[in-house]
Design a protein around this motif. Structure first.
Motif, PDB file in Angstrom:
ATOM      1  N   PHE A  85       0.819  -1.204   0.000  1.00 39.49           N
ATOM      2  CA  PHE A  85       0.000   0.000   0.000  1.00 39.49           C
ATOM      3  C   PHE A  85       0.861   1.265   0.000  1.00 39.49           C
ATOM      4  O   PHE A  85       0.454   2.295  -0.544  1.00 39.49           O
ATOM      5  N   THR A  88       1.679   1.644  -3.682  1.00 44.56           N
ATOM      6  CA  THR A  88       0.484   2.070  -4.428  1.00 44.56           C
ATOM      7  C   THR A  88       0.154   3.529  -4.130  1.00 44.56           C
ATOM      8  O   THR A  88      -0.081   4.324  -5.045  1.00 44.56           O
ATOM      9  N   VAL A 141      -6.984  -4.791  -6.111  1.00 49.57           N
ATOM     10  CA  VAL A 141      -6.734  -3.347  -6.175  1.00 49.57           C
ATOM     11  C   VAL A 141      -6.609  -2.897  -7.631  1.00 49.57           C
ATOM     12  O   VAL A 141      -7.147  -1.855  -8.014  1.00 49.57           O
TER      13      VAL A 141
END
Length: 166
Positions: A85, A88, A141
Motif C-alpha cells: 500500500f 500504491t 486493487v
C-alpha cells in the motif's frame, strides 16, 4: 555425617532444578527444541549447500507484487501489506515516492533472504495463505483502479456512451 546431609541436599536441589526445567516449564522445552531445530536446519543447509531462502526469488517476487518478497521470507503479512500500500499510495501521490518504496521493498527482501541464509535472522517458512493473500490483494486493487479509471473516463470526457459499450 553433617557433611553428608549437605551433599544430599545439594544433590536433591540440583535434581529439583532439572525437574523444574523439564516438567514445570513447557516454554523452556519448546524454546530449546526450536533452537535445536534451527541449528539442524542451518547445519543441513551448510552441509548440502542449500539456501534456506533464495535472494533472487525474493527480489523478483517483490518486483512483481510489492511486499510479496517479505512474506516469502517469513515476515508478517502486515509488513508485506504496508509495503504494497505504500508503493500504491506513493504512485498516486507522485511517481518518485512509489518507486522509492518499491525499490526499498526489493532491497529489504534481498537483504533479509541473505541474512536468513547466513544465520543473522531466524528462519521462518512462508505461510501459503499469506502468499496467496499477497497475490490476490494487488489483483483486486488493480481491478478496482481499472473500473474507477473507466468510470472517470466516461464521466469527464466527451466520449459518447455508445462508443464505450462493447
Amino acid at each position: 555425617m553433617p557433611g553428608q546431609k549437605s551433599s544430599v541436599k545439594e544433590e536433591k536441589f540440583s535434581g529439583e532444578e532439572n525437574n523444574y526445567n523439564d516438567k514445570d516449564n513447557p516454554d523452556f522445552n519448546q524454546h530449546s527444541n526450536n533452537i535445536q531445530q534451527e541449528k539442524e536446519i542451518l547445519l543441513f543447509s551448510e552441509k548440502y549447500g542449500i539456501q534456506l531462502k533464495v535472494p533472487a526469488i525474493s527480489v523478483v517476487l517483490s518486483g512483481l507484487f510489492p511486499g510479496l518478497g517479505q512474506v516469502y521470507n517469513g515476515d508478517s503479512l502486515l509488513k508485506g501489506l504496508l509495503i504494497f500500500f505504500g508503493t500504491t499510495f506513493g504512485f498516486f501521490i507522485f511517481l518518485i515516492p512509489g518507486l522509492i518504496v518499491w525499490i526499498y521493498g526489493m532491497y529489504d527482501a534481498w537483504k533479509k533472504a541473505n541474512g536468513i541464509n547466513s544465520g543473522l535472522y531466524e528462519y521462518k517458512p512462508a505461510k501459503t495463505a499469506d502468499l496467496i493473500f499477497m497475490v490476490i490483494i494487488p489483483l483486486i486493487v488493480m481491478v478496482i483502479l481499472m473500473v474507477l479509471s473507466i468510470y472517470a473516463m466516461m464521466q469527464f470526457t466527451e466520449i459518447p456512451y455508445e462508443l464505450t459499450r462493447i
